[in-house]
Structure formats: C-alpha cells, structure tokens
Design a protein around this motif. Sequence first.
Motif, PDB file in Angstrom:
ATOM      1  N   ASP A 133       0.834  -1.198   0.000  1.00  0.00           N
ATOM      2  CA  ASP A 133       0.000   0.000   0.000  1.00  0.00           C
ATOM      3  C   ASP A 133       0.875   1.257   0.000  1.00  0.00           C
ATOM      4  OD1 ASP A 133       0.866  -0.187   2.575  1.00  0.00           O
ATOM      5  OD2 ASP A 133      -1.070   0.266   3.494  1.00  0.00           O
ATOM      6  N   ALA A 134       0.275   2.419  -0.210  1.00  0.00           N
ATOM      7  CA  ALA A 134       0.985   3.684  -0.398  1.00  0.00           C
ATOM      8  C   ALA A 134       1.797   4.072   0.836  1.00  0.00           C
ATOM      9  CB  ALA A 134      -0.002   4.796  -0.748  1.00  0.00           C
ATOM     10  N   GLU A 135       1.291   3.813   2.028  1.00  0.00           N
ATOM     11  CA  GLU A 135       2.027   4.175   3.243  1.00  0.00           C
ATOM     12  C   GLU A 135       3.332   3.402   3.346  1.00  0.00           C
ATOM     13  OE1 GLU A 135       0.058   4.383   6.999  1.00  0.00           O
ATOM     14  OE2 GLU A 135      -1.744   5.250   6.093  1.00  0.00           O
ATOM     15  N   GLU A 136       3.287   2.202   2.931  1.00  0.00           N
ATOM     16  CA  GLU A 136       4.471   1.364   2.990  1.00  0.00           C
ATOM     17  C   GLU A 136       5.512   1.803   1.960  1.00  0.00           C
ATOM     18  OE1 GLU A 136       5.136  -3.271   2.255  1.00  0.00           O
ATOM     19  OE2 GLU A 136       3.438  -2.806   3.558  1.00  0.00           O
ATOM     20  N   ILE A 137       5.038   2.192   0.779  1.00  0.00           N
ATOM     21  CA  ILE A 137       5.950   2.606  -0.293  1.00  0.00           C
ATOM     22  C   ILE A 137       6.627   3.925   0.049  1.00  0.00           C
ATOM     23  CG2 ILE A 137       6.067   3.338  -2.705  1.00  0.00           C
ATOM     24  CD1 ILE A 137       3.720   1.442  -3.254  1.00  0.00           C
ATOM     25  N   TYR A 138       5.852   4.876   0.576  1.00  0.00           N
ATOM     26  CA  TYR A 138       6.374   6.214   0.828  1.00  0.00           C
ATOM     27  C   TYR A 138       6.670   6.468   2.316  1.00  0.00           C
ATOM     28  CZ  TYR A 138       4.706   6.954  -3.890  1.00  0.00           C
ATOM     29  OH  TYR A 138       4.495   6.858  -5.234  1.00  0.00           O
ATOM     30  N   ALA A 139       6.882   5.481   3.063  1.00  0.00           N
ATOM     31  CA  ALA A 139       7.104   5.608   4.505  1.00  0.00           C
ATOM     32  C   ALA A 139       8.305   6.486   4.825  1.00  0.00           C
ATOM     33  CB  ALA A 139       7.267   4.240   5.140  1.00  0.00           C
ATOM     34  N   ASP A 140       9.328   6.464   3.973  1.00  0.00           N
ATOM     35  CA  ASP A 140      10.535   7.233   4.259  1.00  0.00           C
ATOM     36  C   ASP A 140      10.365   8.729   4.020  1.00  0.00           C
ATOM     37  OD1 ASP A 140      10.253   6.611   1.574  1.00  0.00           O
ATOM     38  OD2 ASP A 140      12.401   6.867   1.183  1.00  0.00           O
ATOM     39  N   ILE A 141       9.401   9.148   3.195  1.00  0.00           N
ATOM     40  CA  ILE A 141       9.241  10.585   2.906  1.00  0.00           C
ATOM     41  C   ILE A 141       7.897  11.154   3.357  1.00  0.00           C
ATOM     42  CG2 ILE A 141      10.823  10.536   0.953  1.00  0.00           C
ATOM     43  CD1 ILE A 141       8.326  10.544  -0.863  1.00  0.00           C
ATOM     44  N   ILE A 142       7.062  10.344   3.914  1.00  0.00           N
ATOM     45  CA  ILE A 142       5.702  10.791   4.238  1.00  0.00           C
ATOM     46  C   ILE A 142       5.668  11.827   5.352  1.00  0.00           C
ATOM     47  CG2 ILE A 142       4.935   9.147   5.990  1.00  0.00           C
ATOM     48  CD1 ILE A 142       2.500   8.823   3.895  1.00  0.00           C
ATOM     49  N   GLU A 143       6.638  11.890   6.199  1.00  0.00           N
ATOM     50  CA  GLU A 143       6.659  12.828   7.312  1.00  0.00           C
ATOM     51  C   GLU A 143       7.276  14.173   6.958  1.00  0.00           C
ATOM     52  OE1 GLU A 143       5.185  12.258  10.251  1.00  0.00           O
ATOM     53  OE2 GLU A 143       4.539  10.328   9.455  1.00  0.00           O
ATOM     54  N   TYR A 144       7.890  14.279   5.781  1.00  0.00           N
ATOM     55  CA  TYR A 144       8.521  15.540   5.388  1.00  0.00           C
ATOM     56  C   TYR A 144       7.475  16.569   4.971  1.00  0.00           C
ATOM     57  CZ  TYR A 144      13.084  13.283   5.296  1.00  0.00           C
ATOM     58  OH  TYR A 144      14.224  12.630   5.641  1.00  0.00           O
ATOM     59  N   GLU A 145       7.743  17.837   5.267  1.00  0.00           N
ATOM     60  CA  GLU A 145       6.852  18.925   4.847  1.00  0.00           C
ATOM     61  C   GLU A 145       7.290  19.401   3.466  1.00  0.00           C
ATOM     62  OE1 GLU A 145       5.936  23.509   6.054  1.00  0.00           O
ATOM     63  OE2 GLU A 145       6.394  22.110   7.686  1.00  0.00           O
ATOM     64  N   TYR A 146       6.328  19.625   2.572  1.00  0.00           N
ATOM     65  CA  TYR A 146       6.651  20.076   1.222  1.00  0.00           C
ATOM     66  C   TYR A 146       6.894  21.581   1.238  1.00  0.00           C
ATOM     67  CZ  TYR A 146       6.182  21.129  -3.738  1.00  0.00           C
ATOM     68  OH  TYR A 146       6.405  21.577  -5.014  1.00  0.00           O
ATOM     69  N   LYS A 147       8.049  21.988   0.761  1.00  0.00           N
ATOM     70  CA  LYS A 147       8.394  23.402   0.755  1.00  0.00           C
ATOM     71  C   LYS A 147       8.211  24.031  -0.625  1.00  0.00           C
ATOM     72  CE  LYS A 147      11.614  22.780   4.500  1.00  0.00           C
ATOM     73  NZ  LYS A 147      12.991  22.717   4.912  1.00  0.00           N
ATOM     74  N   GLY A 148       8.082  23.278  -1.654  1.00  0.00           N
ATOM     75  CA  GLY A 148       7.954  23.807  -3.006  1.00  0.00           C
ATOM     76  C   GLY A 148       9.298  24.191  -3.565  1.00  0.00           C
ATOM     77  N   PRO A 149       9.333  24.552  -4.839  1.00  0.00           N
ATOM     78  CA  PRO A 149      10.608  24.922  -5.457  1.00  0.00           C
ATOM     79  C   PRO A 149      11.111  26.248  -4.906  1.00  0.00           C
ATOM     80  CG  PRO A 149       8.815  25.190  -7.019  1.00  0.00           C
ATOM     81  CD  PRO A 149       8.237  24.550  -5.806  1.00  0.00           C
ATOM     82  N   ALA A 150      12.418  26.363  -4.752  1.00  0.00           N
ATOM     83  CA  ALA A 150      13.010  27.564  -4.166  1.00  0.00           C
ATOM     84  C   ALA A 150      13.059  28.719  -5.162  1.00  0.00           C
ATOM     85  CB  ALA A 150      14.416  27.253  -3.661  1.00  0.00           C
ATOM     86  N   HIS A 151      13.082  28.462  -6.447  1.00  0.00           N
ATOM     87  CA  HIS A 151      13.237  29.510  -7.454  1.00  0.00           C
ATOM     88  C   HIS A 151      11.908  29.992  -8.058  1.00  0.00           C
ATOM     89  CE1 HIS A 151      13.502  25.596  -9.386  1.00  0.00           C
ATOM     90  NE2 HIS A 151      13.008  26.164 -10.466  1.00  0.00           N
ATOM     91  N   HIS A 152      10.757  29.499  -7.601  1.00  0.00           N
ATOM     92  CA  HIS A 152       9.446  29.944  -8.085  1.00  0.00           C
ATOM     93  C   HIS A 152       8.580  30.369  -6.904  1.00  0.00           C
ATOM     94  CE1 HIS A 152       9.896  28.672 -12.217  1.00  0.00           C
ATOM     95  NE2 HIS A 152      10.314  27.492 -11.825  1.00  0.00           N
ATOM     96  N   ARG A 153       7.793  31.438  -7.138  1.00  0.00           N
ATOM     97  CA  ARG A 153       6.826  31.821  -6.103  1.00  0.00           C
ATOM     98  C   ARG A 153       5.607  30.920  -6.213  1.00  0.00           C
ATOM     99  NH1 ARG A 153       5.053  37.638  -6.616  1.00  0.00           N
ATOM    100  NH2 ARG A 153       5.136  37.133  -8.802  1.00  0.00           N
ATOM    101  N   ARG A 154       4.901  30.798  -5.117  1.00  0.00           N
ATOM    102  CA  ARG A 154       3.674  29.995  -5.137  1.00  0.00           C
ATOM    103  C   ARG A 154       2.607  30.709  -5.959  1.00  0.00           C
ATOM    104  NH1 ARG A 154       3.364  25.570  -1.412  1.00  0.00           N
ATOM    105  NH2 ARG A 154       1.195  25.412  -2.024  1.00  0.00           N
ATOM    106  N   MET A 155       1.833  29.955  -6.688  1.00  0.00           N
ATOM    107  CA  MET A 155       0.760  30.501  -7.515  1.00  0.00           C
ATOM    108  C   MET A 155      -0.433  30.831  -6.623  1.00  0.00           C
ATOM    109  SD  MET A 155      -1.105  28.735 -10.789  1.00  0.00           S
ATOM    110  CE  MET A 155       0.403  28.491 -11.660  1.00  0.00           C
ATOM    111  N   SER A 156      -1.088  31.963  -6.922  1.00  0.00           N
ATOM    112  CA  SER A 156      -2.261  32.337  -6.133  1.00  0.00           C
ATOM    113  C   SER A 156      -3.383  31.334  -6.400  1.00  0.00           C
ATOM    114  CB  SER A 156      -2.720  33.741  -6.507  1.00  0.00           C
ATOM    115  OG  SER A 156      -3.318  33.734  -7.783  1.00  0.00           O
ATOM    116  N   PRO A 157      -4.292  31.169  -5.439  1.00  0.00           N
ATOM    117  CA  PRO A 157      -5.396  30.225  -5.638  1.00  0.00           C
ATOM    118  C   PRO A 157      -6.258  30.566  -6.855  1.00  0.00           C
ATOM    119  CG  PRO A 157      -5.229  30.811  -3.324  1.00  0.00           C
ATOM    120  CD  PRO A 157      -4.270  31.684  -4.065  1.00  0.00           C
ATOM    121  N   ASN A 158      -6.443  31.872  -7.149  1.00  0.00           N
ATOM    122  CA  ASN A 158      -7.258  32.249  -8.315  1.00  0.00           C
ATOM    123  C   ASN A 158      -6.600  31.822  -9.617  1.00  0.00           C
ATOM    124  OD1 ASN A 158      -9.224  33.395  -6.747  1.00  0.00           O
ATOM    125  ND2 ASN A 158      -8.413  35.475  -6.904  1.00  0.00           N
TER     126      ASN A 158
END
Length: 139
Positions: A3-28
């Motif tokens: 199952d997915a938890e087993e496959i991604y167990a090593d990275i599932i606890e990391y927080e996603y920061k996004g790419p460093a060289h792009h700003r986040r896109m607005s929700p609109n």
Amino acid sequence: MRDAEEIYADIIEYEYKGPAHHRRMSPNKRAAQFIPFAALTGFGDATDETARLTERRRVLTESRREELDEKIAACTSSGVAEQAGTVEITYFLPDLHKDGGSYVTCRGKIRKTDPYARTLLMEDGTCIPAEDVWDIRME
C-alpha cells in the motif's frame, strides 16, 4: 502489492516546501487552469440564435385593414388628435437575423403620417409601417 504508506514511509513525514526559485501561484490563478476550454467558439451563440423563437406575420382581412385605416385617420385628423391623447399601437417588427419577427406595442401620440410611404411617426421617433399595424387602441 504494497500500500501507499508502505511505499512512501521514508518521505511521508517531510513537509513540502515547493521549489526555491518559483513563487507559489495564487489560488485564483491556480483555479483558472481548470476552467473548461471552449473548443468551439461561437457555437453557443449559434445554438442560442437557432433556439430563439420568432412569430409569423398575421394576415389582416380587408375589413380589418379598413377599420385600422379609419382609426389612423381619426388619430391624426386636426382637432381629434389633441383630444385623443395617447394611442397604443401593436405592430409587427421583423427580425433582422431570421424569418419572422415579433409583435411589439408602442404607446404615445402619433406625430404625423406619411401617406406616400404609408408610415406612422410617433412622438418618440418610432416609425411604424402602416401595413405592419395589427391593432390601435385610443385612450
């Protein structure tokens, strides 16, 4: 199968920061990516035009035509015009885009008639062909 938890167990606890060289896109802007694409531009307008209903011109009998001519003459004769007040004229207005048209009612005073062009000119500037008049009511 794992199952997915087993496959991604090593990275599932990391927080996603996004790419460093792009700003986040607005929700609109992000939502705008998912707006449906109109592949057939103008198709909606064309179907709306086809669905729009028009009426056929009604045929007047000769006696009805004479009656309307008498009413028009009574509305425009001197002396009577001042006393008559406003009139309500129902007439056929041809459609510019398809066969047929619609019956429209105009209220006001008849300013003048043109016997050669067979038209009625209302005070508001509306020009009504006499052969398109369906009914006249004097108030």
